[in-house]
Design a protein around this motif. Structure first.
Motif, PDB file in Angstrom:
ATOM      1  N   ASN A 134       0.783  -1.232   0.000  1.00  0.00           N
ATOM      2  CA  ASN A 134       0.000   0.000   0.000  1.00  0.00           C
ATOM      3  C   ASN A 134       0.816   1.285   0.000  1.00  0.00           C
ATOM      4  N   PRO A 279      -3.668   9.484   0.785  1.00  0.00           N
ATOM      5  CA  PRO A 279      -5.011   8.950   1.051  1.00  0.00           C
ATOM      6  C   PRO A 279      -5.177   8.526   2.503  1.00  0.00           C
ATOM      7  N   ALA A 280      -6.432   8.521   2.956  1.00  0.00           N
ATOM      8  CA  ALA A 280      -6.761   7.983   4.276  1.00  0.00           C
ATOM      9  C   ALA A 280      -6.935   6.474   4.126  1.00  0.00           C
ATOM     10  N   TRP A 281      -6.499   5.726   5.146  1.00  0.00           N
ATOM     11  CA  TRP A 281      -6.511   4.265   5.010  1.00  0.00           C
ATOM     12  C   TRP A 281      -7.577   3.595   5.854  1.00  0.00           C
ATOM     13  N   SER A 282      -8.316   4.371   6.656  1.00  0.00           N
ATOM     14  CA  SER A 282      -9.242   3.706   7.585  1.00  0.00           C
ATOM     15  C   SER A 282     -10.373   2.972   6.871  1.00  0.00           C
ATOM     16  N   ASN A 283     -10.651   3.311   5.614  1.00  0.00           N
ATOM     17  CA  ASN A 283     -11.672   2.562   4.889  1.00  0.00           C
ATOM     18  C   ASN A 283     -11.119   1.347   4.169  1.00  0.00           C
ATOM     19  N   ARG A 284      -9.813   1.287   4.018  1.00  0.00           N
ATOM     20  CA  ARG A 284      -9.227   0.185   3.250  1.00  0.00           C
ATOM     21  C   ARG A 284      -8.587  -0.869   4.148  1.00  0.00           C
TER      22      ARG A 284
ATOM     23  N   GLY B 128      -9.084   5.826  -4.889  1.00  0.00           N
ATOM     24  CA  GLY B 128      -8.795   6.276  -3.533  1.00  0.00           C
ATOM     25  C   GLY B 128      -7.548   5.672  -2.933  1.00  0.00           C
ATOM     26  N   LYS B 129      -6.840   4.826  -3.683  1.00  0.00           N
ATOM     27  CA  LYS B 129      -5.630   4.238  -3.107  1.00  0.00           C
ATOM     28  C   LYS B 129      -4.456   5.197  -3.228  1.00  0.00           C
ATOM     29  N   TYR B 130      -4.469   6.018  -4.266  1.00  0.00           N
ATOM     30  CA  TYR B 130      -3.402   6.994  -4.461  1.00  0.00           C
ATOM     31  C   TYR B 130      -4.010   8.375  -4.644  1.00  0.00           C
ATOM     32  N   SER B 131      -3.144   9.383  -4.630  1.00  0.00           N
ATOM     33  CA  SER B 131      -3.606  10.748  -4.865  1.00  0.00           C
ATOM     34  C   SER B 131      -3.625  11.015  -6.366  1.00  0.00           C
ATOM     35  N   LYS B 246     -19.306  -1.541   3.979  1.00  0.00           N
ATOM     36  CA  LYS B 246     -19.732  -1.596   5.378  1.00  0.00           C
ATOM     37  C   LYS B 246     -21.218  -1.922   5.443  1.00  0.00           C
TER      38      LYS B 246
END
Lengths: 304, 255
Positions: A134, A279-284, B128-131, B246
């Motif tokens: 990641n 990116p934020a990782w809390s969703n992945r 959403g994995k990268y910018s 979710k």
């Protein structure tokens, strides 16, 4: 295509000997190409039986596994096997296998994980694997960073180098708009928005270079640079350029640069401003993996 | 299996008839076509009428015009030759890429981009994995961020202005194929491209009503015009993000 001749005619090399069947004991197919004939050998036994066995296997497969589409459904097979049920089982198994460690990681404070050798080595292993998948594409395989993507081995931190700070950065990202708790703070575009003109940018860039003791151009007006700096930059980067981790303003008085240490790179930064995005990782990622990552990054060498 | 006239006899008569195919290439060709069509029909046709093949899922929406333009570039550049968009329900894949792909997630994809070859990783959930900046660097020159990468560079994408003159036609064709693009969506296609590629303005709210949860962003562009890279990145950034796992019920959709 094949060319038929009624009987092989004896050629000079004598390859088409009419007595060939007698010699090999096998009949010919009757085909003949330029006098060369084809023996009619049966398929090898093992091949034939393997072939039949495959047919029998395929028919068995139809009955045992989901196979044949019908009008409103499909044959489900005697085993009742479903790939989506199977993956649930597999993932549950994996979770059970790891649960001993992951529940401990989840329940333990970051600092205490690092004090416990068993937990530490598990967290570092899990963290290093998750990092490769990641994080390495941005921070580099060895976390050494690239231009715009910080080195995570050194002790120079933009957003804080305590394990807790690192965990927050991982969870919520940096300037990641989809996460409302993301770390935020952007540098104004002094050049593009016309706050400073080109000459002023060059002057203040010289002063920034001098903060970390880098060589500056001969005629540089450091006093004017200092005034400009105090008016425009000190609010974020601090009076002496020590930076501010609250708003992610890097330390300008050390020799660690995110975008490069030459005057052109610094002028470009002042002109464009803005800030890097992570990116934020809390969703992945799940909670245990993020904690392991925080421990991994914290123990790379520069953790505070 | 090809017994022949040289060993003639009653019990080999079926094989003798088979010679019609073996000795006549046109018959053989037709025979092969018939057999493959049967196989294909049995495998493909039921997917059109069996209701259970596509699960009911919240959140899947048609691509916005900008994302669709990006998808066209994805296809044009042949990215599918190296990247799959299909996370199979296997442990190692779910571990690495996230939740396995749902049929519903590609129900508006015509043609779908599942792919069959992974020279690079699966990108079904790369959104959403990268910018955006990373994607920009990576498309310009993958080696600038992943030194050992063997992915080709696509530097022209960020210097070529995006051509959206046909995007409404693309949407019209997709609507014929069953993608729920409304008349309103098709009519506002050109302006929606600009809206999504700009910071928030008065058109953003109606745009988001048409395409819930789409991400609008100030895109770099060339002299104020959106580029092909902007469109491709908008496409990449939504991949695999439409379903909220979710809320998604795995057990209800075991089939």
């Amino acid at each position: 295509m094949e060319q038929k001749t009624s009987a092989p005619s004896g050629h000079a090399n004598g390859s088409a000997d009419p007595s060939a069947p007698a010699q090999s004991g096998v009949g010919t197919t009757g085909h003949s190409w330029d006098g060369i004939e084809e023996l009619n050998n049966p398929l090898p036994r093992w091949w034939l039986w393997t072939f039949y066995a495959c047919i029998v296997w395929a028919v068995g497969y139809w009955f045992v596994y989901p196979a044949i589409p019908l009008v409103s459904s499909y044959t489900k097979g005697f085993l009742g096997w479903q790939s989506r049920a199977q993956i649930e089982v597999d993932m549950a198994e994996l979770k059970a296998m790891r649960s001993g460690m992951t529940t401990k990681i989840e329940a333990t404070e970051l600092a205490d994980i690092e004090k416990n050798p068993e937990l530490l080595s598990f967290a570092r292993a899990q963290g290093s694997a998750a990092f490769a998948v990641n994080c390495a594409p941005c921070h580099g395989a060895g976390a050494q960073g690239f231009k715009g993507y910080p080195n995570l081995n050194d002790d120079d931190w933009i957003w804080g180098g305590k394990a807790e700070d690192i965990l927050t950065t991982i969870k919520h990202g940096v300037r990641w708009e989809q996460d409302s708790n993301t770390r935020s703070g952007v540098m104004p575009s002094f050049g593009r928005d016309g706050i400073l003109n080109r000459k002023e940018i060059a002057t203040v860039a010289d002063y920034v270079l001098s903060l970390s003791g880098l060589a500056v151009d001969k005629g540089a007006d450091l006093a004017a640079g200092k005034t400009l700096y105090a008016a425009n930059c000190a609010a974020c980067h601090g009076d002496a350029g020590a930076g501010n981790q609250e708003m992610g303003a890097p330390n300008l008085s050390d020799k660690v640069w995110l975008y490069g240490s030459d005057k052109a790179a610094i002028m470009e930064r002042i002109t464009l401003g803005g800030g890097g995005v992570m990116p934020a990782w809390s969703n992945r990622l799940d909670a245990a993996t993020m904690k392991s990552l925080a421990v991994y990054v914290h123990t790379l060498g520069g953790g505070k | 299996m090809s017994d022949t006239h040289t060993t003639s006899g009653g019990k080999t008569s079926v094989w003798t008839k088979h010679q019609v195919f073996e000795k006549n290439s046109i018959f053989l060709l037709i025979g092969i076509l018939v057999m493959i069509s049967i196989g294909g029909l049995v495998e493909i046709v039921p997917l059109f009428y069996l209701k259970s093949t596509i699960e009911k899922v919240e959140g899947v929406r048609p691509l916005t015009p900008l994302e669709l333009a990006g998808r066209n570039i994805y296809v044009r550049e042949g990215c599918y030759n190296c990247h799959s968009q299909m996370i199979r329900p296997l442990r190692d894949e779910v571990e690495r890429y996230g939740h396995y792909s749902l049929a519903a997630e590609s129900m508006y994809d015509h043609p779908f981009q599942w792919g069959s070859k992974r020279t690079g990783p699966d990108i079904a959930r790369v959104g959403g994995k990268y910018s955006d900046d990373w994607h920009r660097d990576h498309l310009r020159n993958p080696r600038s961020v992943v030194p050992a990468s063997i992915m080709p560079s696509y530097p022209w994408l960020e210097t070529t202005a995006l051509d959206t003159s046909h995007i409404d036609m693309d949407m019209r064709v997709l609507a014929i194929e069953g993608v729920p693009y409304t008349k309103e969506m098709i009519e506002s296609a050109a302006s929606d491209v600009k809206t999504q590629g700009a910071a928030e303005d008065s058109l953003t709210a109606p745009f988001l009503k048409r395409y819930p949860k789409a991400i609008t962003r100030e895109s770099g562009g060339v002299q104020g015009r959106l580029t092909e890279a902007d469109a491709l990145i908008a496409y990449l950034q939504q991949l695999g993000t439409q379903v909220d796992f979710k809320l998604y019920d795995d057990k209800a959709n075991i089939r």
